[in-house]
Scaffold this motif. Sequence first.
Motif, short mmCIF file in Angstrom:
data_model
loop_
_atom_site.label_atom_id
_atom_site.label_comp_id
_atom_site.label_asym_id
_atom_site.label_seq_id
_atom_site.Cartn_x
_atom_site.Cartn_y
_atom_site.Cartn_z
N ALA A 132 0.83 -1.21 0.00
CA ALA A 132 0.00 0.00 0.00
C ALA A 132 0.87 1.26 0.00
N VAL A 135 2.66 1.63 -3.46
CA VAL A 135 1.75 1.94 -4.57
C VAL A 135 1.09 3.31 -4.39
N ASN A 143 1.40 8.52 -11.02
CA ASN A 143 0.32 9.16 -11.78
C ASN A 143 -1.02 8.49 -11.42
N ASP A 145 -3.83 8.23 -12.84
CA ASP A 145 -4.45 7.46 -13.92
C ASP A 145 -3.94 6.01 -13.96
N VAL A 146 -2.68 5.85 -13.60
CA VAL A 146 -2.11 4.50 -13.54
C VAL A 146 -2.83 3.69 -12.47
N LEU A 147 -3.03 4.32 -11.31
CA LEU A 147 -3.62 3.58 -10.18
C LEU A 147 -5.11 3.36 -10.38
N LYS A 149 -6.59 2.80 -13.16
CA LYS A 149 -6.74 1.67 -14.08
C LYS A 149 -6.21 0.36 -13.45
N ALA A 150 -5.12 0.47 -12.73
CA ALA A 150 -4.54 -0.75 -12.16
C ALA A 150 -5.44 -1.38 -11.11
N PHE A 151 -6.09 -0.52 -10.30
CA PHE A 151 -6.90 -1.04 -9.20
C PHE A 151 -8.40 -0.92 -9.47
N GLN A 152 -8.76 -0.43 -10.68
CA GLN A 152 -10.18 -0.34 -11.06
C GLN A 152 -10.95 0.45 -10.01
N LEU A 153 -10.34 1.55 -9.56
CA LEU A 153 -10.93 2.37 -8.50
C LEU A 153 -11.37 3.71 -9.06
N VAL A 157 -11.36 7.64 -4.79
CA VAL A 157 -10.80 6.63 -3.88
C VAL A 157 -9.27 6.63 -3.99
N PHE A 160 -8.03 9.61 -2.18
CA PHE A 160 -8.11 9.33 -0.74
C PHE A 160 -6.92 8.48 -0.29
N LEU A 161 -6.62 7.43 -1.07
CA LEU A 161 -5.54 6.52 -0.69
C LEU A 161 -4.18 7.22 -0.79
N PHE A 165 -1.71 7.46 2.46
CA PHE A 165 -0.40 6.81 2.54
C PHE A 165 0.77 7.76 2.25
#
Lengths: 168, 168, 168, 168, 168, 168
Positions: A132, A135, A143, A145-147, A149-153, A157, A160-161, A165
């Motif tokens: 966590a 990432v 970026n 946009d990477v996250l 798409k990678a986490f489908q969030l 969200v 927030f993450l 972190f």
Amino acid sequence: MVSANDFFFSGLNIPGNTRNKVGSNVTLVNVDKLAGLNTLGISLARLDFAPYGLNPTHTHPRGTELLVVIEGTLLVGFVTSNPNKLFTKVLNKGDVFVFPIGLIHFQFNIGKTAALAFAGLSSQNPGVITIANAVFGSVPPINPDVLIKAFQLDKNVVEFLQKAFAPN
Amino acid sequence: MVSANDFFFSGLNIPGNTRNKVGSNVTLVNVDKLAGLNTLGISLARLDFAPYGLNPTHTHPRGTELLVVIEGTLLVGFVTSNPNKLFTKVLNKGDVFVFPIGLIHFQFNIGKTAALAFAGLSSQNPGVITIANAVFGSVPPINPDVLIKAFQLDKNVVEFLQKAFAPN
Amino acid sequence: MVSANDFFFSGLNIPGNTRNKVGSNVTLVNVDKLAGLNTLGISLARLDFAPYGLNPTHTHPRGTELLVVIEGTLLVGFVTSNPNKLFTKVLNKGDVFVFPIGLIHFQFNIGKTAALAFAGLSSQNPGVITIANAVFGSVPPINPDVLIKAFQLDKNVVEFLQKAFAPN
Amino acid sequence: MVSANDFFFSGLNIPGNTRNKVGSNVTLVNVDKLAGLNTLGISLARLDFAPYGLNPTHTHPRGTELLVVIEGTLLVGFVTSNPNKLFTKVLNKGDVFVFPIGLIHFQFNIGKTAALAFAGLSSQNPGVITIANAVFGSVPPINPDVLIKAFQLDKNVVEFLQKAFAPN
Amino acid sequence: MVSANDFFFSGLNIPGNTRNKVGSNVTLVNVDKLAGLNTLGISLARLDFAPYGLNPTHTHPRGTELLVVIEGTLLVGFVTSNPNKLFTKVLNKGDVFVFPIGLIHFQFNIGKTAALAFAGLSSQNPGVITIANAVFGSVPPINPDVLIKAFQLDKNVVEFLQKAFAPN
Amino acid sequence: MVSANDFFFSGLNIPGNTRNKVGSNVTLVNVDKLAGLNTLGISLARLDFAPYGLNPTHTHPRGTELLVVIEGTLLVGFVTSNPNKLFTKVLNKGDVFVFPIGLIHFQFNIGKTAALAFAGLSSQNPGVITIANAVFGSVPPINPDVLIKAFQLDKNVVEFLQKAFAPN
């Protein structure tokens, strides 16, 4: 001049401070703290857990971990690559479990009391990547946009993450 | 079919029986006891010591040992090759010491109470060669003339030692 | 600037001086004497034996030894770890024997004439630990109580041995 | 059941037959001939040279060679990669020279008498690629157009060489 | 201070100049050109071929090569050690072939158009030894008597080759 | 019997199917698909990206990746362990970037057209752990309490993610 102190480290009797978000603490004795480990392919860690404390999902990029429970009850697991199979076990006092090099794993104190474990690692500098934090809390941040798409969030969200972190 | 049990071993909470000539006991979790260690380069040991118990002079031919004291006070040391320099230290609870691969070392409980330590070793099968047993107690025995000359001992002392260390 | 001399060493035709307590001499060409061996994982030794000379029980902590007898007759052996099984053989001219990494071994000239052998070792710096010297002749000495218990010897025998093997 | 013979090989006192086109012979003791070498990273060779005999340009794809001259006078050399620098030396009795892993090298008896050398190699199975045989004598043969271009030779010279080096 | 540029190299889109004797060009990205490869055991190469261009018989002393054809048709092969068996194949677009560490191999454009391939190599610094250049074009040159005997060639052919491959 | 086909694989010219949630596809040629790679420490991959396609955050537990862009523009990055520093770069045609062993990394097509890259990996079987799939889509699933605490997420977000990444 080399002396016995170059092969020595003290303080692994001191419980780590578990008053944090995850309720656990790892004290790692690697080559940075014990110079005599250089080229010798091993390090050692003390793991402290508050009740319900978690050593969250993480990997060691350069080492296998072999853990023994000293006190308490831990739910542990690791996930293999291709396919993502979970191997999981409840460990009690005296139980030993191996987490192979590079695989994502966790240790969760499922007991009402503090737990304690020690672990050997097969590298003088195994590294630790808390998933966590790496990432969502890298510096600079990945970026969004990477996250997304990678986490489908949703974007919010991820934002927030990334706030949660971000290091202080 | 691989299962979580292939990565698991239990029983390291049980103190080893130290009622023997040297007053110590080592319980080693290597690949023979925990199949999941295969190719992963690490093993783990529990070391129990009666008061004044000794883990006698020995080497691990295929691994470095990294030890942490859990209870008690140990006098430890290892001897380097060319020249034979002794690095020695008194260890208390929480102290960590490294014994580099292949070097002769020992751990001696110099306290009045039992002592306990755990150790990681940098091999799935580090091996252990207890010097006195390997030299004087091999099967078949080493030619006494070799030992008389190697240790500069009288024939009767060598004979005494070969009897003392002969396995049952 | 690197030159051919960095890959060269001379003098291995000169017999080593065997006028010592054990009647043998080892001349080791390792990376300290031949800089071009760096990173290449090999070294070479010449072993000379007076009649009844002994290369006493020793280990190489970082290398396997592969020996060929040039002249004479040698009784050789090594002892495995767990359990301590002795593998032994009489070698004559042209015979080859391997001593696996980290195991205690010896070579004993059982002939009436001088013997000569050469050996390759699988490390640029294999190290050598002559057991008696490392155990009884380290600097500083190992605590005698450790040796009394490890070798099940009387205190006076240990004191005798520590004097006998103390370096000048 | 393992026995001492698994770590033993005999016959390296017997001179190799040098009555061949190049006037040299290599007797290699690798894991195929001495099973106990398995995993131990070393092998041993005896090299015999007739007067003016040559161990022609070759490489060991998996090992470094460390050679000692027992009898005679050898002109030796190896060529580095990028750029192709030759390191060369005349060796006499007792001289030692190292040929790093994978580099093309040769040993040439420039004396009027037979020469003898022994060599350790840093692999249980170092392999040997005699350049002329591998390039011009492979089975099946390399497409001549490749060799014409690679060696800038006329077609008839390549055909001559492919005949000369074709195995019987 | 380490930055992203230490893990970056640009320019592998630029075709190498194939206007040379063999009609091919290799652009190797090793640790000398991309410092971040240090200790990581990999490098990358771009291989360009003019029509009928050849990457002549060569070895990589410290790495295996794994090649993929992007454009064109290549005849490729490698020769094993003991015995010298040729493994050969015609490769088209999208075909992959492996050349094991230390073995002599070649790639020959047998098409009428330019060819392009990329290759990964299992070392940060695999090295390259072009056989003809190393054997006939080293600096200083190898003693011609060695080459006459090694390649069973007339003196004048060896002299011709040593001139042809001498660096400018 | 070994043949040339054991060192051969075909089909890396065929674009991978990028019609999936992340818009990317990796075709890996490892030892399972090319038996001749056994023990040789290398593999090769083709990476296809739809416009705005992402090779999401992942690690290779047993290998370093060295990538070259053939077509398109990729935003790439990796995150170090202790501390979590991001190294990131925009890559264009011909650019090369290294992702060290075990570290979390990603490649994101930030162009309006498809992108193509090839990569060498320093293992015959590097493995791939797509973070989101391993963490939220393992079989069986990781205990949700572990993920709630590890990612500081609400229970319903974790449940949403476990559904989203559950394999069919």
